[in-house]
Structures are given as structure tokens and as C-alpha cells.
Design a protein around this motif. Sequence first.
Motif, short mmCIF file in Angstrom:
data_model
loop_
_atom_site.label_atom_id
_atom_site.label_comp_id
_atom_site.label_asym_id
_atom_site.label_seq_id
_atom_site.Cartn_x
_atom_site.Cartn_y
_atom_site.Cartn_z
N ASP A 29 -20.28 -24.42 45.70
CA ASP A 29 -20.12 -24.46 44.71
C ASP A 29 -19.88 -23.41 44.28
O ASP A 29 -18.63 -23.06 43.26
N LEU A 30 -20.72 -22.89 44.72
CA LEU A 30 -21.12 -21.52 43.50
C LEU A 30 -20.18 -20.00 44.19
O LEU A 30 -19.47 -20.05 43.19
N VAL A 31 -19.90 -19.93 45.07
CA VAL A 31 -18.77 -19.48 45.94
C VAL A 31 -17.42 -19.50 45.80
O VAL A 31 -16.54 -18.28 45.89
N THR A 32 -17.01 -21.04 45.39
CA THR A 32 -15.54 -21.01 45.13
C THR A 32 -15.37 -20.62 43.76
O THR A 32 -14.54 -20.93 42.96
N ASP A 33 -16.14 -20.56 42.65
CA ASP A 33 -16.08 -20.68 41.41
C ASP A 33 -15.43 -18.68 40.85
O ASP A 33 -16.30 -18.28 41.11
N ARG A 34 -14.03 -19.08 40.39
CA ARG A 34 -14.08 -17.73 40.55
C ARG A 34 -14.51 -17.42 39.65
O ARG A 34 -13.95 -16.11 38.07
N ALA A 35 -14.83 -18.02 38.38
CA ALA A 35 -15.21 -17.20 36.33
C ALA A 35 -16.40 -16.71 36.98
O ALA A 35 -16.40 -15.58 35.65
N ILE A 36 -17.60 -16.38 37.90
CA ILE A 36 -18.42 -15.68 38.21
C ILE A 36 -18.21 -14.61 38.49
O ILE A 36 -17.89 -14.13 39.23
N ASP A 37 -17.74 -13.57 37.37
CA ASP A 37 -17.43 -12.12 38.25
C ASP A 37 -18.75 -11.09 37.49
O ASP A 37 -19.39 -11.98 36.79
N HIS A 38 -18.21 -9.97 37.62
CA HIS A 38 -19.27 -8.61 38.18
C HIS A 38 -20.17 -8.48 35.89
O HIS A 38 -20.73 -8.46 35.68
N LYS A 39 -18.70 -9.05 34.99
CA LYS A 39 -19.33 -8.78 33.75
C LYS A 39 -20.01 -9.87 33.70
O LYS A 39 -21.37 -9.65 32.49
N VAL A 40 -20.16 -11.02 34.33
CA VAL A 40 -20.75 -12.01 33.91
C VAL A 40 -22.11 -12.11 34.54
O VAL A 40 -22.85 -12.42 33.42
N CYS A 41 -22.29 -11.49 35.13
CA CYS A 41 -23.49 -10.89 35.76
C CYS A 41 -24.42 -9.71 35.35
O CYS A 41 -25.56 -10.40 34.64
N LEU A 42 -23.69 -9.13 34.15
CA LEU A 42 -24.34 -7.90 33.86
C LEU A 42 -24.75 -9.06 32.45
O LEU A 42 -25.80 -8.97 31.99
N ARG A 43 -23.92 -9.55 32.25
CA ARG A 43 -24.50 -10.76 30.83
C ARG A 43 -25.72 -11.57 31.15
O ARG A 43 -26.73 -11.43 30.13
N GLN A 65 -30.97 -22.07 27.76
CA GLN A 65 -29.95 -22.52 27.64
C GLN A 65 -28.83 -21.05 27.36
O GLN A 65 -28.05 -20.73 26.98
N ALA A 66 -30.40 -20.59 26.96
CA ALA A 66 -29.79 -19.16 25.56
C ALA A 66 -29.10 -18.28 26.51
O ALA A 66 -28.05 -16.77 26.84
N VAL A 67 -29.87 -18.03 28.17
CA VAL A 67 -29.10 -17.37 28.88
C VAL A 67 -28.01 -17.36 29.30
O VAL A 67 -26.87 -16.74 29.46
N VAL A 68 -27.62 -18.97 29.78
CA VAL A 68 -26.47 -19.40 30.02
C VAL A 68 -24.90 -19.08 28.89
O VAL A 68 -23.79 -19.34 29.60
N THR A 69 -25.79 -18.89 27.70
CA THR A 69 -24.52 -19.24 26.99
C THR A 69 -24.45 -18.20 26.47
O THR A 69 -23.26 -17.65 26.26
N ALA A 70 -25.21 -16.56 26.50
CA ALA A 70 -24.59 -15.53 26.39
C ALA A 70 -24.04 -15.31 27.54
O ALA A 70 -23.01 -14.41 27.08
N ALA A 71 -24.86 -15.79 28.88
CA ALA A 71 -23.71 -15.12 30.06
C ALA A 71 -22.61 -15.57 29.73
O ALA A 71 -21.83 -14.94 30.81
N ARG A 72 -22.22 -16.75 29.40
CA ARG A 72 -20.71 -17.64 29.43
C ARG A 72 -20.36 -17.99 30.86
O ARG A 72 -19.51 -17.55 31.41
#
Length: 536
Positions: free
Chosen positions: A226-240, A187-194
Motif C-alpha cells: 500500500d505504501l510503496v505504490t503511493d505516488r504522493a509520497i515524495d522527498h518534499k513530503v518526507c522533509l515536511r 494528526q498535526a504531523v501528517v497534516t503538516a506533511a500533507r
Amino acid sequence: MESSTANQIITPGNQNFFLSPQFPLQRQYEALRAFLVDEEPSGDVARRFGYSPGFFRVLCYQFRHDPQKRASFFRLPQRGPQSSPARDRVRDLAVAMRKRNLSVYDMQRELAAAGHTISINSLTVLLREEGFSRLPRRADDERPLTVKPEIADVADVRRLDLSPSSFRTPLAGLFLFVPLLDRIDLQAVVTAARLPSSKMIPAAQAVRSLLALKLIGTERKSHVMDLVTDRAIDHKVCLRFMEAWLDQVGPAGLPHGTSFDLDFHSVPANSAQEPLEKHYVSSRSRSQKGILVFLARDAQQRVLRYANAGVTKGEQADEILQFVRFWKKHTGKPPAELVFDSQLTTYQKLSELNREGICFITLRRRSDKMLREIYSQPDSAWQRISLPALTRIYRNPKVLENRVTLPGYEGELRQLTVMELGHEEPTVLLTNHRKLGPVELVTRYAQRMLIENGISEAVQFFHIDALSSMVGMKVDFDMQLTLAASSLYRMMAQRIGREYSHSQAKTVFRNLLDLSGKVEVTANSVVVILDKRVII
């Protein structure tokens, strides 16, 4: 009165079609016309069209007395059949079915059950011929009773039923990862990644589901949308996400090392729509459109630690410095050692690594001039060394060491030329290490080849080349899932110990975790009973 010639038809150059006919019937027609209409002598006509006088007299006789001969010169085009046997066979049945308010698809199924094969297009034409209009949209109770697809359960974490029950599953071995995941605050991981989340599917539950697919080596195809159509997952999210995951797995039992093997991997894309560059795909031995992924593997823990997808050719040389900046931000200090091949970066970037105090070992590209200089060295210039833990055939190569200066690099580099290492041409190493000897340097670079095993594992078991979308940011997030699954398998292998302590994920899953079992849910616990494996 003047006449204009602007609109006159110009005589074309293919009048020989009429003057010198090539087809038999056309030649007979022109010969008869010249004799009967133009009143030319029969002998002249026969000679001009290549007939004997006797044959031409017979031809004139047939034309005068045989109506079929006259009709043979010009034939009316044959019209298609006014009826279709395929439609006529089922016409009465189809009319009766339409009166029952059946669609063409319902009619096709019933006719097929009765032994009549007919296409949807033919049924549509038949109904139009019979004067029927298109069938209006029907309510569900107006449709015939057929086998319909089952409505899948709605994914909603709020509807999770934990009442006492029991069921069997072919993936009972997956529950063995629960103690490892319990050490990680996901939960802390996904929260930090937003990461994006909802009340129905929270982000932590979504990541657990995606991790489950990775952990059992399931190839994700176009059904996982479900994942590939989600526009909220960008490169910054991946780095976080990557940084937060690394913060968690260290205290959970997988501390990071200080030496890293680096490499690029091209994820091939079979899509003409995506605006992608061409990169070399080693598995296909060619350049094609794809997504370039930069990978860093922890040489001490033997696990992937860093992945960045969507690297362009213009960014390729600088990617090694991007990794250094990321690792310095994550740990507070740069990596101590980097090992990579000759095409990963440039000499200018090597100079920047040296200024950062980072030791590196890399290959140097061999030119024809360099090879001539190497082969011209006397035997006395070479040093014979003994390598530990290598095959007996190539255990004693010979090494030539000297100092070189390269364009773009500030200062000198150590250059080690290694012969008799199992390659046809010499291996040329460049390094800024000052203390390590030739044996340690050659041995360390040979260990770099283990990153190829890590990439092979990611391709064959974690299926990084079989993605449901070719968009760069989707590949980027899939790589983060691969890093997470790789870390969990490394922790599992270390926990098992003995001969499995350094095994790949595929081996651990196939030999130990691919288990079925029974799951019993009680009021206070979930008990998983694994089936015994049959040893043959």
C-alpha cells in the motif's frame, strides 16, 4: 545460347567426407558402391578403403544375400509414440470429469486424490485429442466445492467496532507506547506533511500502523504494497514529515542537542531495473547498486535526528550543508558541532562550515608522504595524554599537534596525529576547534563511533535494508518512520531509566516490551492486562 554460371553450386571444400569416409557403415557403403556401380576392381577398392581382400568378399556376399545388411545403411527416422501411458491411464476418468464441467485444475486435484499424477499440460493435450474445446468461464455456483481463501476484512476506520469485548494479543507490550504517542499530536504531523489520506484510511491511522511494524521490529517485505505504490509520497513530503515530527518530540520529552555525528549508509538494491548508482556497501565489502542515505545522530540524546535518502554521488559532498540548512531552518541556528569521517565531504565544504561558525572534527586521509613525515618525528615532538573512560590498554596514546593548510580550505586547521590508539597506522584528526585540548578532541571523535551502533540498530531491528521497494522515495519515507520509531524508543528508555536509559531498541523490546496480554474494551476505556514474564 549462352549459359550463366551465376546460380551454379560451388563445390565445397568438404568433399573428403565422401572420398575418405570415417564412419564404418559409410565406408562400407562407399566401398560397395565403387565396386558394384563404378565397376572398379575389388582389389583396388579393398586397398583404398583399408580392407583385406577376404573381408571385402564377405562384405559383398552379405550385401547380395542379407536384406538386413542392405537396410542397415539407411534407416527411417523413428516416430514418437502415438500414445502416452500417462494420458492413457486417466483418459476415461478425464473424459468423465470434463463432462461434469470440471476445469483441468479441478481434474488434476481429483486425479491426485485418486492416486494419479499428471501435469496440466498433459491434461490439456488429452482433452484436445478427445475433441473438447476450452471450458467457458463458469459462475461460482458451477464450480466444485473446494476450500477457498477467506476474504479479509476491509480496512475502514468508519467500521471500527468499540463495543464491549475482550481478546488476547501477542503484542500487548505495544500498548506501552500509547502514553508517549499521546504527548505527540500525530494528526498535526501528517497534516503538516500533507500525507495522502482517505475516508477509509486517514493518514494518521496509516502512520500508526506503519509505526507499529517498526516498533515491534517486523521486517516489511513485498506484502506491504500500500505504501510503496503511493505516488504522493515524495522527498518534499518526507522533509515536511521529519520537520513536523521534530517539532512534536521536543516538547514531548526529547529535546535536541547541539552536537551531531554524521555518516552515510548504503541500502543495497538487488534489482537490475532500477536506474541506481553504485555505492560502497560496508556489510558486503563491495560496491553495488544501492540507495545512499545520509544520517545525522544527536550525540547528546543518542537518537537519529535527520535522514535523507537517494543522495547521488554528485550531491554527496554537499549533503552536509543540506543538513546544516535544514537544522538552521528548524531550530533557528546551525548545529554547534559536527563529527564525521574523511570521505563525507571535501575541504571546500569544510571551509564553508567554518564560515558558518560551525566546529567540526574529521579524519584526514593518510598518504605515503604524510606517513613518512609522521614516523620521522622525534620522540620529543609527541605528547603523552590520558583518556578517560576508555579501555586500559589504549588509555595513554601519544599525540602530535601542528597547524596545516589544505587546498580549498581558507585559513589553517589543527591537525592531531594520534599513535598507540589500537590501530596499526596513526589516526589523523582535523578540526577548527580552538579551545578544546587533545584529550577532549580524541575522546569526542571516539564517541562518534556510536553512530555505527545507531546504524546497526536501524539495520537489525528497524530493517532499513529489507524494504519492499527499491525506489529512492520509498526508502526516504521508510527512513522517516525509522527516525520516528527511534525517537519513541529513546523516550521509552529514558522513562524506564536506570540501566535501560541508554539501551538500544532491540534490547528494550526483547527484555521489557515483547509481552502478550489480554485487551478488554469497555464502554469508557480500553484496559490492557499484561502477562507476567517467566524468569528462568
